[in-house]
Motif scaffolding. Structure first.
Motif, mmCIF file in Angstrom:
data_model
loop_
_atom_site.group_PDB
_atom_site.id
_atom_site.type_symbol
_atom_site.label_atom_id
_atom_site.label_comp_id
_atom_site.label_asym_id
_atom_site.label_seq_id
_atom_site.Cartn_x
_atom_site.Cartn_y
_atom_site.Cartn_z
ATOM 1 N N CYS A 43 164.519 86.275 3.253
ATOM 2 C CA CYS A 43 165.062 86.626 4.531
ATOM 3 C C CYS A 43 164.546 87.746 5.000
ATOM 4 O O CYS A 43 164.408 88.734 4.285
ATOM 5 C CB CYS A 43 166.549 86.745 4.208
ATOM 6 S SG CYS A 43 167.574 87.443 5.743
ATOM 7 N N CYS B 61 167.770 90.790 5.092
ATOM 8 C CA CYS B 61 168.326 91.125 3.793
ATOM 9 C C CYS B 61 167.492 91.408 2.522
ATOM 10 O O CYS B 61 167.832 92.027 1.695
ATOM 11 C CB CYS B 61 169.822 90.206 3.422
ATOM 12 S SG CYS B 61 169.270 88.496 2.913
ATOM 13 N N PHE C 72 165.698 82.855 -1.273
ATOM 14 C CA PHE C 72 166.615 81.966 -1.243
ATOM 15 C C PHE C 72 165.795 80.284 -1.297
ATOM 16 O O PHE C 72 164.766 80.415 -1.144
ATOM 17 C CB PHE C 72 167.513 81.740 0.237
ATOM 18 C CG PHE C 72 168.226 82.779 0.316
ATOM 19 C CD1 PHE C 72 169.508 82.850 0.074
ATOM 20 C CD2 PHE C 72 167.733 84.067 0.797
ATOM 21 C CE1 PHE C 72 170.574 84.095 0.158
ATOM 22 C CE2 PHE C 72 168.752 85.209 1.174
ATOM 23 C CZ PHE C 72 170.086 85.176 0.832
ATOM 24 N N CYS D 270 168.180 83.831 6.117
ATOM 25 C CA CYS D 270 169.082 83.104 5.044
ATOM 26 C C CYS D 270 170.582 83.012 6.143
ATOM 27 O O CYS D 270 170.505 83.504 7.363
ATOM 28 C CB CYS D 270 169.864 84.040 4.159
ATOM 29 S SG CYS D 270 170.654 85.467 4.420
ATOM 30 N N CYS E 277 172.828 85.980 7.459
ATOM 31 C CA CYS E 277 172.250 87.007 8.323
ATOM 32 C C CYS E 277 171.994 86.438 9.639
ATOM 33 O O CYS E 277 171.968 86.895 10.672
ATOM 34 C CB CYS E 277 170.828 87.232 7.746
ATOM 35 S SG CYS E 277 170.944 88.339 6.074
HETATM 36 ZN ZN LIG Z 1 169.825 87.395 4.639
#
Ligand SMILES: [Zn+2]
Length: 185
Positions: A91, A94, A98, A126, A129
């Motif tokens: 991501c 962050c 994932f 993600c 976010c």
């Molecule tokens: Zn994220």
């Protein structure tokens, strides 16, 4: 496995099945090959010789004929699987990694602000976010990007679109990937 098809100058053209490649061998359309034969196809017995026909398929094949230029000029098509592979499933906000099912295509400049659906305006994000950022720019949302987007090269694109690449094929493609690529980091 899939066979990497090149034009005679060595530029990638497509991934194809072993059967499709065998057809090119049978039509004598192969200019040159790279790598050790990775598949053997057996056909019928030839009446004149009594021998069974046999085609050895190589992992990389260059096909005779004119060099197409269309694919060369265009940026590679943008798809989610390729985008997530470009960004290593991380991501951009962050920094966590994932599963692809939990990732989204995030528009840096949102559609609502005339952002485009192009490699340079998208990153992997993600779901939380992406939701938190909403229809805002990273500056407005106070969510700075952890990495920058880029347009994959033709060779890199062929790596991104196939998940089962043989060692010979990967070596060939990686030799042409620019140093700026995330695949090398
Ligand atoms: Zn994220």
């Amino acid at each position: 496995m899939e066979v990497l098809q090149l034009d005679v100058s060595g530029r990638p053209q497509s991934w194809m099945t072993v059967r499709e490649a065998a057809l090119l061998y049978a039509c004598d359309s192969i200019a040159w090959t790279l790598g050790d034969a990775c598949h053997v196809l057996r056909g019928g017995v030839q009446r004149s010789t009594g021998l069974q026909s046999r085609i050895e398929v190589h992992p990389i094949i260059a096909v005779r004929g004119a060099v197409p230029t269309r694919a060369w000029r265009q940026a590679p098509a943008l798809t989610n699987p390729k985008l997530f592979a470009r960004d290593r499933q991380i991501c951009a906000y962050c920094g966590h990694r994932f599963h692809v099912d939990d990732l989204t295509r995030e528009h840096i400049v949102p559609f609502a602000k005339r952002g485009q659906d192009h490699w340079m305006n998208v990153v992997t994000a993600c779901r939380p976010c992406n939701h938190r950022k909403g229809p805002r720019t990273p500056e407005q949302a106070h969510m700075p990007l952890l990495y920058a987007p880029y347009v994959p090269s033709l060779w890199e694109d062929f790596i991104l679109r196939n998940r089962r690449i043989l060692a010979d094929q990967m070596e060939f493609l990686m030799a042409h990937v620019p140093r700026s690529s995330r695949l090398l980091s």
